[in-house]
Design a protein around this motif. Structure first.
Motif, PDB file in Angstrom:
ATOM      1  N   LEU A  64      12.498   5.077 -14.249  1.00 38.64           N
ATOM      2  CA  LEU A  64      11.183   4.484 -14.079  1.00 38.64           C
ATOM      3  C   LEU A  64      10.622   4.728 -12.693  1.00 38.64           C
ATOM      4  CD1 LEU A  64      12.470   2.439 -16.384  1.00 38.64           C
ATOM      5  CD2 LEU A  64      10.372   1.301 -15.921  1.00 38.64           C
ATOM      6  N   VAL A  65      11.500   4.822 -11.693  1.00 31.69           N
ATOM      7  CA  VAL A  65      11.013   5.144 -10.349  1.00 31.69           C
ATOM      8  C   VAL A  65      11.915   6.231  -9.796  1.00 31.69           C
ATOM      9  CG1 VAL A  65      10.161   2.845  -9.863  1.00 31.69           C
ATOM     10  CG2 VAL A  65      12.450   3.435  -9.224  1.00 31.69           C
ATOM     11  N   LYS A  66      11.414   6.895  -8.764  1.00 30.15           N
ATOM     12  CA  LYS A  66      12.239   7.904  -8.111  1.00 30.15           C
ATOM     13  C   LYS A  66      12.413   7.460  -6.672  1.00 30.15           C
ATOM     14  CE  LYS A  66      12.287  12.780  -6.987  1.00 30.15           C
ATOM     15  NZ  LYS A  66      13.390  13.464  -7.614  1.00 30.15           N
ATOM     16  N   LEU A  67      13.657   7.433  -6.247  1.00 25.78           N
ATOM     17  CA  LEU A  67      13.931   7.009  -4.875  1.00 25.78           C
ATOM     18  C   LEU A  67      14.037   8.222  -3.980  1.00 25.78           C
ATOM     19  CD1 LEU A  67      16.708   4.385  -5.560  1.00 25.78           C
ATOM     20  CD2 LEU A  67      14.396   3.938  -4.863  1.00 25.78           C
ATOM     21  N   GLN A  68      13.423   8.102  -2.825  1.00 25.20           N
ATOM     22  CA  GLN A  68      13.546   9.226  -1.894  1.00 25.20           C
ATOM     23  C   GLN A  68      13.779   8.679  -0.501  1.00 25.20           C
ATOM     24  OE1 GLN A  68      10.041  11.650  -2.210  1.00 25.20           O
ATOM     25  NE2 GLN A  68      11.250  13.355  -2.947  1.00 25.20           N
ATOM     26  N   GLN A  69      14.387   9.503   0.318  1.00 22.16           N
ATOM     27  CA  GLN A  69      14.691   9.044   1.661  1.00 22.16           C
ATOM     28  C   GLN A  69      14.054   9.963   2.682  1.00 22.16           C
ATOM     29  OE1 GLN A  69      18.352   7.571   1.379  1.00 22.16           O
ATOM     30  NE2 GLN A  69      17.965   6.160   3.061  1.00 22.16           N
ATOM     31  N   GLY A  70      13.368   9.355   3.621  1.00 24.00           N
ATOM     32  CA  GLY A  70      12.811  10.174   4.702  1.00 24.00           C
ATOM     33  C   GLY A  70      13.734  10.085   5.890  1.00 24.00           C
ATOM     34  N   ARG A  71      13.198  10.349   7.083  1.00 23.51           N
ATOM     35  CA  ARG A  71      14.076  10.299   8.252  1.00 23.51           C
ATOM     36  C   ARG A  71      14.437   8.868   8.593  1.00 23.51           C
ATOM     37  NH1 ARG A  71      11.436  13.232  12.801  1.00 23.51           N
ATOM     38  NH2 ARG A  71       9.791  13.541  11.300  1.00 23.51           N
ATOM     39  N   LYS A  72      13.417   8.006   8.590  1.00 22.08           N
ATOM     40  CA  LYS A  72      13.704   6.637   8.991  1.00 22.08           C
ATOM     41  C   LYS A  72      13.587   5.674   7.820  1.00 22.08           C
ATOM     42  CE  LYS A  72      10.905   6.945  12.562  1.00 22.08           C
ATOM     43  NZ  LYS A  72       9.990   6.465  13.615  1.00 22.08           N
ATOM     44  N   GLU A  73      12.720   5.999   6.913  1.00 24.29           N
ATOM     45  CA  GLU A  73      12.422   5.038   5.864  1.00 24.29           C
ATOM     46  C   GLU A  73      12.696   5.644   4.508  1.00 24.29           C
ATOM     47  OE1 GLU A  73       8.917   3.085   8.427  1.00 24.29           O
ATOM     48  OE2 GLU A  73       8.389   4.158   6.607  1.00 24.29           O
TER      49      GLU A  73
ATOM     50  N   TYR B   6       5.807   4.219  -2.151  1.00 23.86           N
ATOM     51  CA  TYR B   6       5.726   2.864  -1.608  1.00 23.86           C
ATOM     52  C   TYR B   6       7.006   2.569  -0.854  1.00 23.86           C
ATOM     53  CZ  TYR B   6       1.886   2.421  -4.860  1.00 23.86           C
ATOM     54  OH  TYR B   6       0.720   2.614  -5.527  1.00 23.86           O
ATOM     55  N   ASN B   7       6.841   1.960   0.299  1.00 15.67           N
ATOM     56  CA  ASN B   7       7.967   1.703   1.171  1.00 15.67           C
ATOM     57  C   ASN B   7       8.917   0.672   0.577  1.00 15.67           C
ATOM     58  OD1 ASN B   7       9.645   1.383   3.358  1.00 15.67           O
ATOM     59  ND2 ASN B   7       7.942   1.633   4.803  1.00 15.67           N
ATOM     60  N   ILE B   8      10.208   0.944   0.716  1.00 16.22           N
ATOM     61  CA  ILE B   8      11.193   0.015   0.165  1.00 16.22           C
ATOM     62  C   ILE B   8      11.233  -1.273   0.969  1.00 16.22           C
ATOM     63  CG2 ILE B   8      13.650  -0.298  -0.184  1.00 16.22           C
ATOM     64  CD1 ILE B   8      13.697   1.832  -1.811  1.00 16.22           C
TER      65      ILE B   8
ATOM     66  N   TRP C 299      11.603   5.332   0.315  1.00  9.90           N
ATOM     67  CA  TRP C 299      10.519   4.839  -0.508  1.00  9.90           C
ATOM     68  C   TRP C 299      10.792   5.123  -1.978  1.00  9.90           C
ATOM     69  CZ3 TRP C 299       9.971   8.774   3.131  1.00  9.90           C
ATOM     70  CH2 TRP C 299       9.914  10.072   2.612  1.00  9.90           C
ATOM     71  N   PHE C 300       9.989   4.486  -2.806  1.00  4.28           N
ATOM     72  CA  PHE C 300      10.142   4.713  -4.241  1.00  4.28           C
ATOM     73  C   PHE C 300       8.802   5.155  -4.817  1.00  4.28           C
ATOM     74  CE2 PHE C 300       7.908   1.093  -6.083  1.00  4.28           C
ATOM     75  CZ  PHE C 300       7.891   0.188  -5.051  1.00  4.28           C
ATOM     76  N   ILE C 301       8.874   5.967  -5.838  1.00  6.30           N
ATOM     77  CA  ILE C 301       7.667   6.500  -6.469  1.00  6.30           C
ATOM     78  C   ILE C 301       7.694   6.121  -7.949  1.00  6.30           C
ATOM     79  CG2 ILE C 301       6.321   8.573  -6.852  1.00  6.30           C
ATOM     80  CD1 ILE C 301       8.182   9.928  -4.814  1.00  6.30           C
ATOM     81  N   PRO C 302       6.711   5.388  -8.409  1.00  2.00           N
ATOM     82  CA  PRO C 302       6.731   5.022  -9.831  1.00  2.00           C
ATOM     83  C   PRO C 302       6.395   6.240 -10.694  1.00  2.00           C
ATOM     84  CG  PRO C 302       5.126   3.705  -8.610  1.00  2.00           C
ATOM     85  CD  PRO C 302       5.590   4.776  -7.706  1.00  2.00           C
ATOM     86  N   THR C 303       7.060   6.322 -11.842  1.00  2.00           N
ATOM     87  CA  THR C 303       6.782   7.409 -12.769  1.00  2.00           C
ATOM     88  C   THR C 303       5.977   6.884 -13.947  1.00  2.00           C
ATOM     89  OG1 THR C 303       8.705   7.008 -14.119  1.00  2.00           O
ATOM     90  CG2 THR C 303       9.006   8.413 -12.206  1.00  2.00           C
ATOM     91  N   LYS C 304       5.706   7.775 -14.882  1.00  2.00           N
ATOM     92  CA  LYS C 304       4.878   7.382 -16.018  1.00  2.00           C
ATOM     93  C   LYS C 304       5.558   6.295 -16.844  1.00  2.00           C
ATOM     94  CE  LYS C 304       1.476   9.699 -18.556  1.00  2.00           C
ATOM     95  NZ  LYS C 304       1.030  10.816 -19.287  1.00  2.00           N
TER      96      LYS C 304
ATOM     97  N   GLU D  25       0.844  -1.192   0.000  1.00  2.00           N
ATOM     98  CA  GLU D  25       0.000   0.000   0.000  1.00  2.00           C
ATOM     99  C   GLU D  25       0.868   1.227   0.000  1.00  2.00           C
ATOM    100  OE1 GLU D  25      -3.933  -1.427   2.338  1.00  2.00           O
ATOM    101  OE2 GLU D  25      -2.766   0.274   3.037  1.00  2.00           O
ATOM    102  N   SER D  26       0.299   2.297  -0.475  1.00  2.00           N
ATOM    103  CA  SER D  26       1.098   3.518  -0.491  1.00  2.00           C
ATOM    104  C   SER D  26       1.214   4.050   0.930  1.00  2.00           C
ATOM    105  CB  SER D  26       0.458   4.567  -1.383  1.00  2.00           C
ATOM    106  OG  SER D  26      -0.860   4.780  -0.992  1.00  2.00           O
ATOM    107  N   MET D  27       2.298   4.739   1.166  1.00  2.00           N
ATOM    108  CA  MET D  27       2.561   5.155   2.537  1.00  2.00           C
ATOM    109  C   MET D  27       1.739   6.376   2.896  1.00  2.00           C
ATOM    110  SD  MET D  27       6.615   4.478   2.378  1.00  2.00           S
ATOM    111  CE  MET D  27       6.930   5.438   3.769  1.00  2.00           C
TER     112      MET D  27
END
Lengths: 451, 276
Positions: A263-272, A242-244, A274-279, A123-125
């Motif tokens: 195809l996806v964008k990776l991002q980092q939060g404080r603890k977790e 979506y959580n890695i 996640w990746f975001i799918p692109t078009k 599921e999406s975060m």
């Protein structure tokens, strides 16, 4: 003219070539069934829908009765495709002849999908954790940038400002058929390379993914798992995080490669993270003909053979340089002209006139895209004429025979050549003969036997 | 009026299906098959249309006695967020909107309701709304899906809607939008037969309601491109009788205005439509 064409077939052909046991395993995943359904020809889709609640086998004759005589060829194509992909199971019944039944695994997965709807394995975060989520436009620009950067790096590594993290061995895999390298020379684009550049983004994406999958098979990774993960990815929602952690180790490695491709964008939060799918990711399951990645066109071709491209991208400049003479580059505009020399250059490199014309059509600027035709006819006609200039002369290897002792021997040799369909030219008055080189040995043996 | 150009860059079978769903409570209360079972089969059918292609679109218009309304549009953004894991978004949104619509429809009073007859559902309104949506789809850009209309109807025809329905049918014909009809009532519906005949759609009465999904998916799920290659049910006879413009009754013989071709059952000095 070189006949080589790379046809980036979509991955359905790859799936079709997999053995049935693997296919059965793939079909347990509802999303794969959906993606395969969407890629079938329209008639095949209808057949699946018709039969998919029926448990027993259906005689082939019954299905064929629905089709008008004009459509029989399409019917055959559809049925062949279904059997090839393992969606329909063929059986021979003594009473009814050939029967078809939907593959039970496929049927079950599809029924579940239809009744319960598709649920993704993750599921999406929630939004309180995912801060700084990019907007959809940002995501799209990011994806496009990454993809262009990747393409630039692929074809001319010297021109790049920003290098990606793709390992050089992986790059070499992608470049395998697109670039040829001779010693002491810079790598040059092959014909396939040129054609690759002129394809539209979806086709290019498919080519790269296909190479990636075949390469991973050599490295020992199971192609089935890879394909099913990519298809699953294509059903995720664009722009949702979506959580890695929900990915397995294997999937995590793939995600890293996919991030480099855009195809996806990776991002980092404080603890977790996640990746975001692109078009680009969601386009993976779209078949080749449905292309919703209609980016803005940027090329205007005028009747005086001038080309104006409203773009700042280096990649576009390189592509235009392939077949037009780029005259000058302004901050937002590339100006060029289509000339005979530039086109001859392109044709020598293996690009066909059709590819050039379809490149112009697909990337037509919105101002001219609604005009019919989007590219002026005199330009398209002239490009085709110049191409046929190079085709005026057709060359075949041949042997030339002269000084026949008598007319009978000459006639005999002609007949012999004709039997082997190798006769290219004869002059009965002067008794000269030209035959294809493949047939030369036969004619020579015949003449020896005459002596 | 613009005619639809075949969409060039799309795969041949991308379709926009606009469904008009008959929710006439008077009809459903007297019909042996229950509305909820009917609805579940229809929903499964709609889901399967959406399954067939990423770009397929489905729009549902509910046809009541007094009003019509859009209850579902697969292209709207609300549908992307799934509500909970169990029920897919198409079901929950549609059912919710349908409930609201039926409640509102009941509250509106019927102006002309003849006692003893079942009021008909507002097919003309639903067809007009469908055509408006389709026109908007045509103008949405150079590439658009191929639209068609599917009427799921059970109530009998109301002759007072004759003029409006014929207008809608002709405008559908002009825009090359086929109107399919799946009629579940007892007698044939002349309006729907005419609609399908004129616009080149399919008119079909499923013999068994329990197998409705099968009939829908076999006959009505075919996209426009494949229809050229398939043998689909042909209508045997179409009832072409008109209704008169003054009393809204079906007539066989009548008077026709030579200017605007409106039909009357009695002789009039001045035509009420064109005043000539």
């Amino acid at each position: 003219m070189p006949e080589v064409r790379i046809i980036a077939k979509n991955f359905m052909d790859m799936v079709a070539s997999m053995p049935t046991i693997k296919l059965d395993k793939l079909y347990e995943n509802g999303f794969i069934c959906e993606a395969i359904l969407r890629s079938l020809p329209p008639l095949a889709k209808k057949y699946v829908l018709q039969l998919f609640h029926i448990d027993g086998p259906v005689p082939a004759k019954l299905l064929a009765e629905w089709v008008l005589p004009d459509g029989l060829s399409k019917h055959k194509v559809a049925i062949d495709r279904l059997v090839q992909l393992g969606v329909f199971v063929e059986a021979l019944d003594s009473k009814n002849g050939k029967t078809y039944k939907v593959n039970p695994t496929y049927q079950r997965s599809l029924q579940k999908l239809l009744v319960h709807g598709g649920t993704l394995p993750r599921e999406s975060m929630p939004s309180n954790i995912t801060v700084r989520l990019p907007t959809l436009e940002d995501l799209e620009t990011y994806a496009l940038e990454q993809w262009e950067c990747f393409l630039l790096q692929l074809i001319s590594p010297s021109h790049v400002d920003k290098t990606l993290n793709i390992s050089s061995s992986l790059m070499k895999v992608f470049q395998r058929r697109l670039l040829s390298q001779r010693d002491r020379e810079a790598p040059k684009l092959t014909e396939s390379g040129f054609q690759f550049l002129l394809m539209d983004t979806n086709a290019q994406l498919w080519y790269i993914i296909r190479e990636y999958i075949t390469n991973s098979e050599e490295r020992g990774v199971d192609a089935g798992d890879l394909i099913s993960f990519m298809l699953e990815l294509s059903f995720h929602v664009i722009g949702e995080a979506y959580n890695i952690n929900t990915l397995t180790e294997f999937q995590r490695n793939i995600i890293k490669d996919l991030a480099d491709l855009g195809l996806v964008k990776l991002q980092q939060g404080r603890k977790e993270s996640w990746f975001i799918p692109t078009k680009l990711a969601t386009n993976l399951s779209v078949s080749m003909t449905e292309s919703s990645s209609r980016k803005e066109g940027f090329v205007v071709v005028e009747t005086n053979f001038r080309v104006y491209a409203y773009s700042t991208s280096k990649l576009h400049c390189e592509i235009l340089r392939l077949f037009s003479r780029v005259e000058y580059q302004l901050p937002n505009l590339i100006v060029g002209a289509i000339t005979k020399e530039s086109l001859y250059n392109a044709f020598d490199n293996g690009i066909t006139a059709d590819q050039i014309v379809s490149f112009f059509r697909q990337n037509a600027h919105p101002r001219v895209a609604q005009r019919i035709p989007a590219v002026p006819e005199n330009v398209t006609d002239q490009i085709r004429l110049w191409e046929s200039d190079l085709n005026r002369v057709e060359m075949t290897e041949a042997y030339y025979y002269d000084e026949f002792p008598s007319r009978d021997v000459f006639e005999g040799a002609c007949d012999c050549a004709r039997e082997w369909s190798g006769l290219l030219w004869e002059d009965s008055k002067k008794m000269h003969l030209v035959v294809k080189s493949e047939v030369h040995t036969y004619v020579r043996d015949f003449l020896r036997r005459q002596k | 009026m613009t005619t639809s150009a075949p969409s060039k860059n799309y795969a041949d079978d991308v379709s926009l299906l606009v469904v008009t769903l008959d929710t006439n409570p008077f009809f459903w209360s007297s019909f042996p098959f229950h509305f909820s079972e009917f609805l579940s089969q229809v929903l499964a059918f709609l889901n399967s249309i959406l399954l067939l292609g990423q770009l397929n679109q489905v729009v549902v218009i509910a046809t009541g006695c007094n009003s019509c309304s859009y209850v579902y549009d697969s292209a709207s953004d609300k549908n992307h967020a799934s509500t909970n894991g169990t029920m897919p978004a198409i079901y929950s949104n549609l059912l919710h909107n349908l409930d609201e619509f039926v409640a509102k429809d009941q509250q509106l009073t019927t102006p002309h309701h003849k006692p003893g007859t079942i009021p008909s559902s507002l097919l003309s309104g639903a067809l007009s709304m469908a055509l408006c949506y389709i026109q908007r789809a045509f103008r949405s850009g150079p590439m658009h899906p191929q639209p068609r209309i599917l009427c799921l109807q059970g109530s009998t025809d109301g002759p007072e809607q004759y003029v409006a329905i014929m207008n809608a049918i002709f405008s559908a014909q002009r825009s090359v939008v086929p109107v399919d009809s799946c009629f579940i009532g007892s007698n044939n519906s002349a309006f729907l037969q005419q609609a399908s005949y004129i616009t080149g759609g399919i008119y079909y009465r499923p013999p068994q309601m329990e197998g409705l999904f099968q009939y829908l998916s076999t006959v009505f799920a075919t996209d426009l491109h494949s229809r050229e290659f398939l043998r689909l049910p042909k209508s045997l006879g179409v009832d072409f009788r008109a209704s008169c413009f003054c009393h809204k009754q079906t007539i066989d013989m009548g008077y026709v205005c030579s200017v605007c071709l409106s039909i009357f059952c009695e002789h009039h000095d001045k035509c009420s439509t064109c005043r000539l």
